[in-house]
Scaffold this motif. Structure first.
Motif, PDB file in Angstrom:
ATOM      1  N   PHE A  88       0.833  -1.206   0.000  1.00 29.80           N
ATOM      2  CA  PHE A  88       0.000   0.000   0.000  1.00 29.80           C
ATOM      3  C   PHE A  88       0.868   1.258   0.000  1.00 29.80           C
ATOM      4  O   PHE A  88       0.611   2.207  -0.756  1.00 29.80           O
ATOM      5  N   GLY A  89       1.892   1.269   0.838  1.00 30.22           N
ATOM      6  CA  GLY A  89       2.764   2.436   0.898  1.00 30.22           C
ATOM      7  C   GLY A  89       3.528   2.656  -0.401  1.00 30.22           C
ATOM      8  O   GLY A  89       3.700   3.812  -0.835  1.00 30.22           O
ATOM      9  N   THR A  90       3.972   1.584  -1.027  1.00 29.03           N
ATOM     10  CA  THR A  90       4.685   1.731  -2.301  1.00 29.03           C
ATOM     11  C   THR A  90       3.785   2.326  -3.369  1.00 29.03           C
ATOM     12  O   THR A  90       4.189   3.241  -4.109  1.00 29.03           O
ATOM     13  N   LEU A  91       2.551   1.832  -3.473  1.00 32.24           N
ATOM     14  CA  LEU A  91       1.624   2.381  -4.453  1.00 32.24           C
ATOM     15  C   LEU A  91       1.290   3.836  -4.147  1.00 32.24           C
ATOM     16  O   LEU A  91       1.202   4.677  -5.065  1.00 32.24           O
ATOM     17  N   TYR A  92       1.115   4.154  -2.872  1.00 30.99           N
ATOM     18  CA  TYR A  92       0.799   5.525  -2.464  1.00 30.99           C
ATOM     19  C   TYR A  92       1.947   6.463  -2.818  1.00 30.99           C
ATOM     20  O   TYR A  92       1.762   7.522  -3.450  1.00 30.99           O
ATOM     21  N   GLY A 155       8.609  16.304   9.163  1.00 29.32           N
ATOM     22  CA  GLY A 155       8.724  14.965   9.720  1.00 29.32           C
ATOM     23  C   GLY A 155       8.658  13.896   8.636  1.00 29.32           C
ATOM     24  O   GLY A 155       8.602  14.172   7.437  1.00 29.32           O
ATOM     25  N   PHE A 156       8.676  12.648   9.082  1.00 25.57           N
ATOM     26  CA  PHE A 156       8.602  11.537   8.139  1.00 25.57           C
ATOM     27  C   PHE A 156       7.182  11.389   7.616  1.00 25.57           C
ATOM     28  O   PHE A 156       6.224  11.758   8.284  1.00 25.57           O
ATOM     29  N   GLY A 157       7.063  10.821   6.421  1.00 24.78           N
ATOM     30  CA  GLY A 157       5.726  10.619   5.891  1.00 24.78           C
ATOM     31  C   GLY A 157       5.715  10.266   4.422  1.00 24.78           C
ATOM     32  O   GLY A 157       6.759  10.131   3.775  1.00 24.78           O
ATOM     33  N   THR A 158       4.510  10.165   3.885  1.00 26.58           N
ATOM     34  CA  THR A 158       4.320   9.744   2.493  1.00 26.58           C
ATOM     35  C   THR A 158       4.803  10.802   1.520  1.00 26.58           C
ATOM     36  O   THR A 158       5.484  10.501   0.535  1.00 26.58           O
ATOM     37  N   PHE A 159       4.464  12.055   1.790  1.00 22.36           N
ATOM     38  CA  PHE A 159       4.779  13.121   0.838  1.00 22.36           C
ATOM     39  C   PHE A 159       6.279  13.301   0.666  1.00 22.36           C
ATOM     40  O   PHE A 159       6.775  13.385  -0.463  1.00 22.36           O
ATOM     41  N   ILE A 243      -0.727  -0.251   7.905  1.00 23.29           N
ATOM     42  CA  ILE A 243      -1.215   0.536   6.770  1.00 23.29           C
ATOM     43  C   ILE A 243      -1.486   1.963   7.226  1.00 23.29           C
ATOM     44  O   ILE A 243      -2.236   2.193   8.191  1.00 23.29           O
ATOM     45  N   VAL A 244      -0.881   2.933   6.546  1.00 24.62           N
ATOM     46  CA  VAL A 244      -1.006   4.352   6.900  1.00 24.62           C
ATOM     47  C   VAL A 244      -1.592   5.084   5.705  1.00 24.62           C
ATOM     48  O   VAL A 244      -1.049   5.022   4.595  1.00 24.62           O
ATOM     49  N   THR A 245      -2.694   5.783   5.920  1.00 28.87           N
ATOM     50  CA  THR A 245      -3.333   6.562   4.858  1.00 28.87           C
ATOM     51  C   THR A 245      -3.022   8.037   4.945  1.00 28.87           C
ATOM     52  O   THR A 245      -3.434   8.801   4.064  1.00 28.87           O
ATOM     53  N   ALA A 246      -2.306   8.467   5.973  1.00 33.70           N
ATOM     54  CA  ALA A 246      -2.004   9.888   6.146  1.00 33.70           C
ATOM     55  C   ALA A 246      -1.107  10.380   5.022  1.00 33.70           C
ATOM     56  O   ALA A 246      -0.180   9.695   4.583  1.00 33.70           O
ATOM     57  N   PHE A 247      -1.370  11.597   4.570  1.00 36.83           N
ATOM     58  CA  PHE A 247      -0.572  12.203   3.505  1.00 36.83           C
ATOM     59  C   PHE A 247       0.816  12.580   3.989  1.00 36.83           C
ATOM     60  O   PHE A 247       1.796  12.452   3.259  1.00 36.83           O
ATOM     61  N   GLN A 248       0.894  13.042   5.227  1.00 31.04           N
ATOM     62  CA  GLN A 248       2.177  13.466   5.778  1.00 31.04           C
ATOM     63  C   GLN A 248       2.069  13.496   7.298  1.00 31.04           C
ATOM     64  O   GLN A 248       1.001  13.693   7.859  1.00 31.04           O
TER      65      GLN A 248
END
Length: 303
Positions: A88-92, A155-159, A243-248
């Motif tokens: 999920f994180g890779t696709l995001y 901080g760390f995150g998806t963005f 699984i994390v859905t947060a943008f950042q």
């Protein structure tokens, strides 16, 4: 007064094809020797590739199943489970990275080809070439210092992880798109101008559609490069097993990071899951590469 008489040159004697000229045997020997040497070099170069494919497939095929894609990672000692959070994180992350890198890279290539050459396009091309050879860990450090602990301390995150991957993909997209746009004949541009089209209309409706197969191929290769990067994500997305859905603002998982940490475990179950993740990454990269080659071959046939 004497007249000089010249005799016409005698025609060269015809040599039958069955008669070999001197040195033919030696030339054939050199040709065969060179063929044998090059073939052997090719086989030697492919042996490590086949060994990697064989070992990854042998160790990972027994782990990959439906649960591997739908379940989260259990404790290292426990068997079963999967890398659902990593997938999920890779696709995001890749979705965000593609949205940032491919349009910007193609736009940069359009500026270089259609509005150059000038000092700015020369500088862009130079820095693009430099970025192509920069180690990925440097990109992770750059984004870490600029965004994770820098501006606003995001901080760390998806963005921020997607920004790091986009920086890795950007030079590949730009250079490949530049070469594809240069292959578009100037006659097509001149025909569009002759019909009264403006420059932006010529670029949007004529040049980009003509180069679309090549642009797609370059984008696929850039995605294949970015999907397997680990070092930039260790310093930006950081990684997690849920699984994390947060943008950042919350650490995000990815398959390469889970693979790296799973392979470093001393427990057999965790190492087996890492082999399964390696096989999945290999298949993903192979899929994007095959799609890119297929698009390129279809474009060549169409021409």
């Amino acid at each position: 007064m004497s007249t000089a008489t010249t005799t016409p040159p005698t025609p060269a004697q015809h040599v039958p094809l069955s008669v070999r000229p001197p040195g033919t045997g030696y030339r054939r020997f050199k040709n065969r020797a060179a063929t044998v040497v090059l073939t052997g070099a090719m086989i030697l170069a492919m042996i490590p590739l086949f060994l990697i494919i064989f070992e990854v497939t042998r160790r990972g095929i027994g782990v990959v199943n439906l649960e591997f894609f739908t379940a989260t990672e259990p404790p290292p000692r426990r068997e079963g489970g999967g890398y659902a959070a990593g997938f999920f994180g890779t696709l995001y992350i890749m979705a965000l990275a593609v949205a940032m890198s491919i349009p910007f890279g193609i736009a940069t290539a359009v500026y270089i080809v259609e509005f150059g050459p000038n000092r700015l396009t020369g500088a862009i091309r130079f820095f693009t070439d430099v970025m192509t050879g920069i180690p990925s860990i440097f990109v992770g450090l750059f984004v870490y210092g600029l965004l994770v602990i820098g501006w606003g301390a995001m901080g760390f995150g998806t963005f921020v992880g997607a920004v790091a991957i986009a920086v890795m993909m950007l030079p590949i997209v730009t250079r490949s798109a530049e070469e594809m746009l240069r292959l578009v004949p100037d006659e097509i541009r001149n025909a569009s101008y002759g019909l009264g089209a403006r420059k932006w209309q010529t670029i949007v409706h004529t040049v980009l559609p003509a180069a679309a197969p090549g642009l797609t191929t370059g984008s696929m290769l850039a995605i294949a490069r970015g999907i397997g990067e680990t070092a930039p994500l260790l310093l930006t997305a950081f990684g997690t097993g849920i699984i994390v859905t947060a943008f950042q603002g919350s650490p995000q998982g990815a398959v390469p990071m889970q693979l790296y940490r799973g392979a470093a475990q001393p427990f057999e179950a965790g190492i087996d899951r890492a082999w399964g993740a390696a096989l999945c990454l290999f298949l993903l990269v192979l899929l994007f590469t095959v799609i890119a080659r297929w698009i390129g071959s279809r474009a060549s046939v169409g021409k």
